[in-house]
Write a protein that holds these residues in place. Structure first.
Motif, short mmCIF file in Angstrom:
data_model
loop_
_atom_site.label_atom_id
_atom_site.label_comp_id
_atom_site.label_asym_id
_atom_site.label_seq_id
_atom_site.Cartn_x
_atom_site.Cartn_y
_atom_site.Cartn_z
N THR A 1 0.84 -1.19 0.00
CA THR A 1 0.00 0.00 0.00
C THR A 1 0.88 1.24 0.00
O THR A 1 1.81 1.35 0.80
CB THR A 1 -0.92 0.01 1.24
N SER A 2 0.60 2.17 -0.90
CA SER A 2 1.37 3.41 -0.97
C SER A 2 0.89 4.44 0.03
O SER A 2 1.69 5.10 0.70
CB SER A 2 1.29 4.01 -2.38
N TYR A 3 -0.44 4.62 0.12
CA TYR A 3 -1.03 5.61 1.02
C TYR A 3 -2.32 5.07 1.61
O TYR A 3 -3.05 4.33 0.95
CB TYR A 3 -1.40 6.90 0.26
N LEU A 4 -2.61 5.51 2.82
CA LEU A 4 -3.92 5.28 3.43
C LEU A 4 -4.57 6.64 3.58
O LEU A 4 -4.00 7.53 4.23
CB LEU A 4 -3.79 4.60 4.80
N VAL A 5 -5.71 6.82 2.94
CA VAL A 5 -6.45 8.08 3.08
C VAL A 5 -7.33 7.92 4.30
O VAL A 5 -8.26 7.11 4.31
CB VAL A 5 -7.29 8.39 1.82
N LEU A 6 -7.03 8.68 5.32
CA LEU A 6 -7.71 8.56 6.60
C LEU A 6 -9.09 9.18 6.54
O LEU A 6 -9.24 10.35 6.18
CB LEU A 6 -6.87 9.23 7.68
N GLY A 7 -10.10 8.39 6.86
CA GLY A 7 -11.47 8.86 6.88
C GLY A 7 -11.94 9.12 8.30
O GLY A 7 -11.14 9.21 9.23
N GLU A 8 -13.24 9.18 8.47
CA GLU A 8 -13.82 9.50 9.78
C GLU A 8 -13.63 8.38 10.80
O GLU A 8 -13.43 8.64 11.97
CB GLU A 8 -15.32 9.79 9.62
N ASN A 9 -13.74 7.13 10.37
CA ASN A 9 -13.61 5.99 11.28
C ASN A 9 -12.52 5.04 10.79
O ASN A 9 -12.82 4.00 10.22
CB ASN A 9 -14.95 5.24 11.38
N PRO A 10 -11.26 5.39 11.01
CA PRO A 10 -10.17 4.60 10.44
C PRO A 10 -10.02 3.20 11.05
O PRO A 10 -9.58 2.29 10.37
CB PRO A 10 -8.94 5.44 10.72
N GLY A 11 -10.38 3.04 12.30
CA GLY A 11 -10.30 1.72 12.92
C GLY A 11 -8.92 1.11 12.86
O GLY A 11 -7.90 1.80 12.96
N SER A 12 -8.87 -0.18 12.63
CA SER A 12 -7.61 -0.92 12.67
C SER A 12 -6.72 -0.65 11.46
O SER A 12 -5.53 -0.94 11.49
CB SER A 12 -7.89 -2.42 12.79
N LYS A 13 -7.29 -0.12 10.38
CA LYS A 13 -6.48 0.15 9.19
C LYS A 13 -5.38 1.16 9.49
O LYS A 13 -4.26 1.03 9.00
CB LYS A 13 -7.34 0.62 8.03
#
Length: 58
Positions: free
Chosen positions: A23-35
């Motif tokens: 994975t290059s990037y994780l776009v963080l949303g409102e409920n990121p949780g364990s990701k």
């Protein structure tokens, strides 16, 4: 942003359901949780929506 998945795809990116060392990037949303935790553990860069737009050139 109306639909991040469509935006990413239309700009040449690929959206997946999980985070891996590929994975290059994780776009963080409102409920990121364990990701978010997994991304940190794997050293994946975490960005927000504004950074995503900047990467896409807009």
């Amino acid at each position: 942003m109306v639909n991040k998945s469509k935006f990413i795809g239309s700009n040449g990116g690929k959206v997946t359901d999980s985070v891996s060392k590929k994975t290059s990037y994780l776009v963080l949303g409102e409920n990121p949780g364990s990701k978010a935790e997994k991304a940190q553990t794997l050293g994946v860069k975490i960005i927000n929506e504004a950074e995503l737009r900047k990467l896409a050139g807009g």
